[in-house]
Design a protein around this motif. Sequence first.
Motif, PDB file in Angstrom:
ATOM      1  N   PHE A  89       0.811  -1.218   0.000  1.00 53.50           N
ATOM      2  CA  PHE A  89       0.000   0.000   0.000  1.00 53.50           C
ATOM      3  C   PHE A  89       0.845   1.269   0.000  1.00 53.50           C
ATOM      4  O   PHE A  89       0.461   2.303  -0.560  1.00 53.50           O
ATOM      5  CB  PHE A  89      -0.922  -0.021   1.233  1.00 53.50           C
ATOM      6  CG  PHE A  89      -1.543   1.302   1.579  1.00 53.50           C
ATOM      7  CD1 PHE A  89      -2.462   1.905   0.730  1.00 53.50           C
ATOM      8  CD2 PHE A  89      -1.205   1.944   2.755  1.00 53.50           C
ATOM      9  CE1 PHE A  89      -3.034   3.128   1.063  1.00 53.50           C
ATOM     10  CE2 PHE A  89      -1.776   3.165   3.100  1.00 53.50           C
ATOM     11  CZ  PHE A  89      -2.690   3.758   2.243  1.00 53.50           C
ATOM     12  N   LEU A  90       2.031   1.209   0.596  1.00 52.50           N
ATOM     13  CA  LEU A  90       2.837   2.406   0.845  1.00 52.50           C
ATOM     14  C   LEU A  90       3.182   3.210  -0.411  1.00 52.50           C
ATOM     15  O   LEU A  90       3.031   4.442  -0.418  1.00 52.50           O
ATOM     16  CB  LEU A  90       4.108   2.009   1.590  1.00 52.50           C
ATOM     17  CG  LEU A  90       4.997   3.160   2.081  1.00 52.50           C
ATOM     18  CD1 LEU A  90       4.222   4.064   3.026  1.00 52.50           C
ATOM     19  CD2 LEU A  90       6.243   2.611   2.771  1.00 52.50           C
ATOM     20  N   PRO A  91       3.656   2.594  -1.517  1.00 49.76           N
ATOM     21  CA  PRO A  91       4.020   3.412  -2.689  1.00 49.76           C
ATOM     22  C   PRO A  91       2.853   4.238  -3.230  1.00 49.76           C
ATOM     23  O   PRO A  91       3.020   5.421  -3.536  1.00 49.76           O
ATOM     24  CB  PRO A  91       4.484   2.369  -3.711  1.00 49.76           C
ATOM     25  CG  PRO A  91       4.947   1.210  -2.892  1.00 49.76           C
ATOM     26  CD  PRO A  91       4.008   1.164  -1.717  1.00 49.76           C
ATOM     27  N   ALA A  92       1.675   3.638  -3.325  1.00 50.71           N
ATOM     28  CA  ALA A  92       0.519   4.374  -3.850  1.00 50.71           C
ATOM     29  C   ALA A  92       0.103   5.490  -2.898  1.00 50.71           C
ATOM     30  O   ALA A  92      -0.347   6.556  -3.343  1.00 50.71           O
ATOM     31  CB  ALA A  92      -0.651   3.422  -4.087  1.00 50.71           C
ATOM     32  N   ALA A  93       0.249   5.266  -1.598  1.00 50.17           N
ATOM     33  CA  ALA A  93      -0.097   6.298  -0.634  1.00 50.17           C
ATOM     34  C   ALA A  93       0.784   7.530  -0.820  1.00 50.17           C
ATOM     35  O   ALA A  93       0.306   8.674  -0.839  1.00 50.17           O
ATOM     36  CB  ALA A  93       0.044   5.758   0.789  1.00 50.17           C
ATOM     37  N   VAL A  94       2.075   7.303  -0.995  1.00 47.92           N
ATOM     38  CA  VAL A  94       3.017   8.417  -1.160  1.00 47.92           C
ATOM     39  C   VAL A  94       2.757   9.147  -2.474  1.00 47.92           C
ATOM     40  O   VAL A  94       2.623  10.379  -2.508  1.00 47.92           O
ATOM     41  CB  VAL A  94       4.469   7.905  -1.103  1.00 47.92           C
ATOM     42  CG1 VAL A  94       5.436   9.031  -1.447  1.00 47.92           C
ATOM     43  CG2 VAL A  94       4.776   7.327   0.270  1.00 47.92           C
ATOM     44  N   GLY A 162      -7.971   4.885 -16.320  1.00 50.14           N
ATOM     45  CA  GLY A 162      -7.982   4.005 -17.480  1.00 50.14           C
ATOM     46  C   GLY A 162      -6.957   2.897 -17.382  1.00 50.14           C
ATOM     47  O   GLY A 162      -7.021   1.918 -18.113  1.00 50.14           O
ATOM     48  N   THR A 163      -5.986   3.050 -16.466  1.00 57.73           N
ATOM     49  CA  THR A 163      -4.972   2.006 -16.293  1.00 57.73           C
ATOM     50  C   THR A 163      -5.551   0.812 -15.557  1.00 57.73           C
ATOM     51  O   THR A 163      -5.321  -0.333 -15.941  1.00 57.73           O
ATOM     52  CB  THR A 163      -3.763   2.564 -15.523  1.00 57.73           C
ATOM     53  OG1 THR A 163      -3.225   3.671 -16.245  1.00 57.73           O
ATOM     54  CG2 THR A 163      -2.692   1.498 -15.353  1.00 57.73           C
ATOM     55  N   SER A 164      -6.289   1.053 -14.482  1.00 53.52           N
ATOM     56  CA  SER A 164      -6.914   0.051 -13.630  1.00 53.52           C
ATOM     57  C   SER A 164      -6.023  -0.326 -12.461  1.00 53.52           C
ATOM     58  O   SER A 164      -4.910  -0.857 -12.655  1.00 53.52           O
ATOM     59  CB  SER A 164      -7.303  -1.221 -14.403  1.00 53.52           C
ATOM     60  OG  SER A 164      -7.721  -2.248 -13.514  1.00 53.52           O
ATOM     61  N   ARG A 165      -6.530  -0.070 -11.259  1.00 53.27           N
ATOM     62  CA  ARG A 165      -5.792  -0.450 -10.056  1.00 53.27           C
ATOM     63  C   ARG A 165      -5.632  -1.963  -9.989  1.00 53.27           C
ATOM     64  O   ARG A 165      -4.529  -2.479  -9.780  1.00 53.27           O
ATOM     65  CB  ARG A 165      -6.533   0.062  -8.805  1.00 53.27           C
ATOM     66  CG  ARG A 165      -5.766  -0.157  -7.490  1.00 53.27           C
ATOM     67  CD  ARG A 165      -6.702  -0.249  -6.314  1.00 53.27           C
ATOM     68  NE  ARG A 165      -7.622  -1.362  -6.460  1.00 53.27           N
ATOM     69  CZ  ARG A 165      -7.316  -2.625  -6.206  1.00 53.27           C
ATOM     70  NH1 ARG A 165      -6.106  -2.946  -5.782  1.00 53.27           N
ATOM     71  NH2 ARG A 165      -8.207  -3.575  -6.376  1.00 53.27           N
ATOM     72  N   SER A 166      -6.732  -2.679 -10.183  1.00 53.61           N
ATOM     73  CA  SER A 166      -6.637  -4.134 -10.132  1.00 53.61           C
ATOM     74  C   SER A 166      -5.791  -4.657 -11.289  1.00 53.61           C
ATOM     75  O   SER A 166      -5.011  -5.601 -11.128  1.00 53.61           O
ATOM     76  CB  SER A 166      -8.034  -4.768 -10.158  1.00 53.61           C
ATOM     77  OG  SER A 166      -8.730  -4.409 -11.339  1.00 53.61           O
ATOM     78  N   PHE A 188      -7.538  -8.017  -4.305  1.00 56.58           N
ATOM     79  CA  PHE A 188      -8.691  -7.773  -3.428  1.00 56.58           C
ATOM     80  C   PHE A 188      -8.233  -7.182  -2.098  1.00 56.58           C
ATOM     81  O   PHE A 188      -8.741  -6.150  -1.647  1.00 56.58           O
ATOM     82  CB  PHE A 188      -9.431  -9.084  -3.132  1.00 56.58           C
ATOM     83  CG  PHE A 188     -10.192  -9.680  -4.280  1.00 56.58           C
ATOM     84  CD1 PHE A 188     -10.445  -8.963  -5.437  1.00 56.58           C
ATOM     85  CD2 PHE A 188     -10.667 -10.978  -4.204  1.00 56.58           C
ATOM     86  CE1 PHE A 188     -11.165  -9.519  -6.494  1.00 56.58           C
ATOM     87  CE2 PHE A 188     -11.388 -11.546  -5.239  1.00 56.58           C
ATOM     88  CZ  PHE A 188     -11.629 -10.815  -6.384  1.00 56.58           C
ATOM     89  N   PHE A 189      -7.300  -7.876  -1.460  1.00 56.31           N
ATOM     90  CA  PHE A 189      -6.857  -7.452  -0.127  1.00 56.31           C
ATOM     91  C   PHE A 189      -6.207  -6.069  -0.167  1.00 56.31           C
ATOM     92  O   PHE A 189      -6.440  -5.228   0.709  1.00 56.31           O
ATOM     93  CB  PHE A 189      -5.868  -8.474   0.447  1.00 56.31           C
ATOM     94  CG  PHE A 189      -6.458  -9.828   0.717  1.00 56.31           C
ATOM     95  CD1 PHE A 189      -7.700  -9.943   1.319  1.00 56.31           C
ATOM     96  CD2 PHE A 189      -5.780 -10.983   0.361  1.00 56.31           C
ATOM     97  CE1 PHE A 189      -8.258 -11.200   1.575  1.00 56.31           C
ATOM     98  CE2 PHE A 189      -6.321 -12.239   0.606  1.00 56.31           C
ATOM     99  CZ  PHE A 189      -7.571 -12.339   1.221  1.00 56.31           C
ATOM    100  N   LEU A 190      -5.406  -5.825  -1.196  1.00 56.14           N
ATOM    101  CA  LEU A 190      -4.707  -4.542  -1.307  1.00 56.14           C
ATOM    102  C   LEU A 190      -5.689  -3.401  -1.563  1.00 56.14           C
ATOM    103  O   LEU A 190      -5.408  -2.252  -1.214  1.00 56.14           O
ATOM    104  CB  LEU A 190      -3.663  -4.618  -2.422  1.00 56.14           C
ATOM    105  CG  LEU A 190      -2.797  -3.389  -2.663  1.00 56.14           C
ATOM    106  CD1 LEU A 190      -2.103  -2.941  -1.373  1.00 56.14           C
ATOM    107  CD2 LEU A 190      -1.764  -3.674  -3.756  1.00 56.14           C
TER     108      LEU A 190
END
Length: 267
Positions: A89-94, A162-166, A188-190
């Motif tokens: 989770f950390l990289p996306a949070a930053v 448009g990239t999609s997180r999943s 799912f969990f992320l």
Amino acid sequence: MSDTTLVAAFLGLVEGLTEFIPVSSTGHLLLAAHFIGFESPAHTFEVVIQLGAVLAILFVYFAKLWQVARDVPHDPAARRFVASILLAFLPAAVVGIMAHGFIKAVLFETPSLIALMLILGGVVLLFVDRFAPAPRHEDAMRLPLHVALAVGIFQCLAMVPGTSRSGATIVGALLMGVSKRAAAEFSFFLSMPTMAGAFAYDLWKNRDVLDMSAMGDIAVGFVVAFLSAVVVVRWLLDFVSRHGYAPFGWWRIGVGGVVLLLIWGGA
């Protein structure tokens, strides 16, 4: 039922059906809103109803997640799983905090970019689905920490609508040797800390422009997103185990192509 309520229900359905499959729920939501003329202050509606999809994960996986919570104090495996999710989770949070303004003000307002990213992501998904390394990790709850971090770095690509997180997390996981089923489940969990964090941060940043009169429509979209996401979460793992991710790649290419034709045609 008012027209705005029907629109809210439709957009909630789009969110719930697309959040956990690698086709970009945000991209589909923004494009749908663009073509039906729906506007939400600072796109708050689109962000808030995503929380309904997050609750679908909690609903479907409640027993397993509750067991992890109970085991954390005395089970190294449970602590390692929690650490893997937080690390991913950390990289996306930053990146999300640093680039929030640009993402919402520029990238969210460019339908042609969203369509192009749908097509590009579809091509990547088709390639990775066919040529990814042989899986070495079959359990989403026991991924090595370096694998989890790599998946988290891939998730940052999803800052572009448009990239999609999943899709980004699944592609990253497949390239790191995670099986197709485990890649979807780890995604799912992320999604829980990622989407909950995005919801809370976006709500705080846009607290001054929230339209309280629209809370009823937001509630409708929220509930529809939750119910439809529950169906998708229960169905997806078996589907990708049998068919892989190629169908979603072709869907992305088709939708992106149609949207570009509509834009070029002046729709």
